[in-house]
Scaffold this motif. Structure first.
Motif: not given
Length: 313
Positions: A201-227
């Motif tokens: 809906n043409g908006i973003w909010n802090k909580n959605d971004v926080i959750n999105y980042k956690k998901d990306i970091f989880s992927i990078l951790s699973y792939l043994e990229i993120l320390i």
């Protein structure tokens, strides 16, 4: 070992930000090349330029990741459809009026959307081990939090993509049967991939971004990229093997009965399209019990426009 993407070159242990130049079209790009070897992952946002949650997430990830906290290489596009972002034109690249996500695998001699898709296919994908495409509801639509994994491709690519999807916090993962799109094209070329949906809906909010980042970091951790980040498998995530995508075959006014993320039973009204006098033109009935994945939130509906997607549960 340096990483090269067209005109951008990033040495090992360094981080650079600049514009990937594709035949004069510039895409804001950050490359983080870790001090230690590891997998190479690309994260794209703004293929659909008004899907702001994914774009803001990519910007913040690009700021927060550094060579000291990753092994391997992370490439981040924020956003891909840079000209469309400032024009605020949903879904399309203004230069050729095309939906970039429908242009894959691309054409070197085509329009700019096709050239961008071709560059992803021929320059980016051969260099990476995993591809993450950040999406969300567009300017006039909203999406619940879910992840697509490719259903077309070699079995080991599909299986690995689904396994990685299960470290995300999303309630649902959806097996895609499409062959178009950046992430499906990557999978067909042999690169495991995911498309994540969140917000709209043409908006973003802090909580959605926080959750999105956690998901990306989880992927990078699973792939043994993120320390120093620990992923956790989502044992409650539900796989959706069948989804229904509804398009309106006429112009009208759209009245949905449910919100995104709502569940419903078989044979209930999902929404109606009416005319300007309030007369019901068509009623959409659920074919099975399911959940609303995403839907148009605008009152106006164009003929042929996709207005609702729901998954069977």
């Amino acid at each position: 070992m340096e990483f090269k993407l067209g005109n951008l070159i990033c040495e090992m242990g360094k981080k650079i930000s600049g514009f990937w130049n594709i035949d004069g079209y510039e895409i804001p790009t950050t490359i983080i090349n870790g001090k230690n070897r590891g997998k190479t992952v690309a994260i794209s946002s703004g293929i659909h330029n008004c899907e702001y949650t994914g774009i803001q997430t990519a910007i913040e990830i690009a700021q927060e990741l550094n060579p000291e906290n990753i092994n391997g290489v992370v490439i981040i596009f924020h956003p891909v459809n840079y000209s469309g972002f400032f024009n605020k034109v949903p879904a399309i690249i203004p230069e050729d009026n095309k939906n970039l996500n429908r242009a894959f695998p691309g054409n070197l001699d085509g329009s700019i959307s096709e050239k961008i898709a071709y560059s992803f296919s021929k320059i980016l994908y051969p260099q990476i081990d995993f591809f993450i495409d950040l999406h969300g509801g567009d300017l006039y639509e909203e999406a619940t939090s879910f992840v697509y994994f490719p259903g077309i491709g070699k079995k080991e690519i599909v299986d690995f993509s689904e396994k990685v999807a299960q470290v995300l916090s999303t309630n649902y993962r959806v097996r895609s049967s499409a062959t178009t799109g950046a992430y499906n094209s990557a999978a067909i070329q042999g690169v495991p991939s995911l498309l994540i949906e969140r917000g709209g809906n043409g908006i973003w909010n802090k909580n959605d971004v926080i959750n999105y980042k956690k998901d990306i970091f989880s992927i990078l951790s699973y792939l043994e990229i993120l320390i120093n980040f620990k992923y956790k498998e989502n044992l409650t995530q539900i796989e959706i093997k069948q989804a229904n995508y509804i398009s309106s075959y006429l112009e009208g006014y759209w009245y949905p009965r449910f919100r995104v993320g709502d569940t419903f039973e078989e044979n209930v009204i999902l929404g109606e399209v009416k005319d300007c006098f309030g007369k019901t033109l068509i009623t959409y009935i659920s074919e099975y019990s399911g959940v609303v994945l995403y839907q148009v939130s605008s009152l106006a509906i164009r003929k042929g426009e996709e207005i609702l997607a729901y998954g069977k549960i």
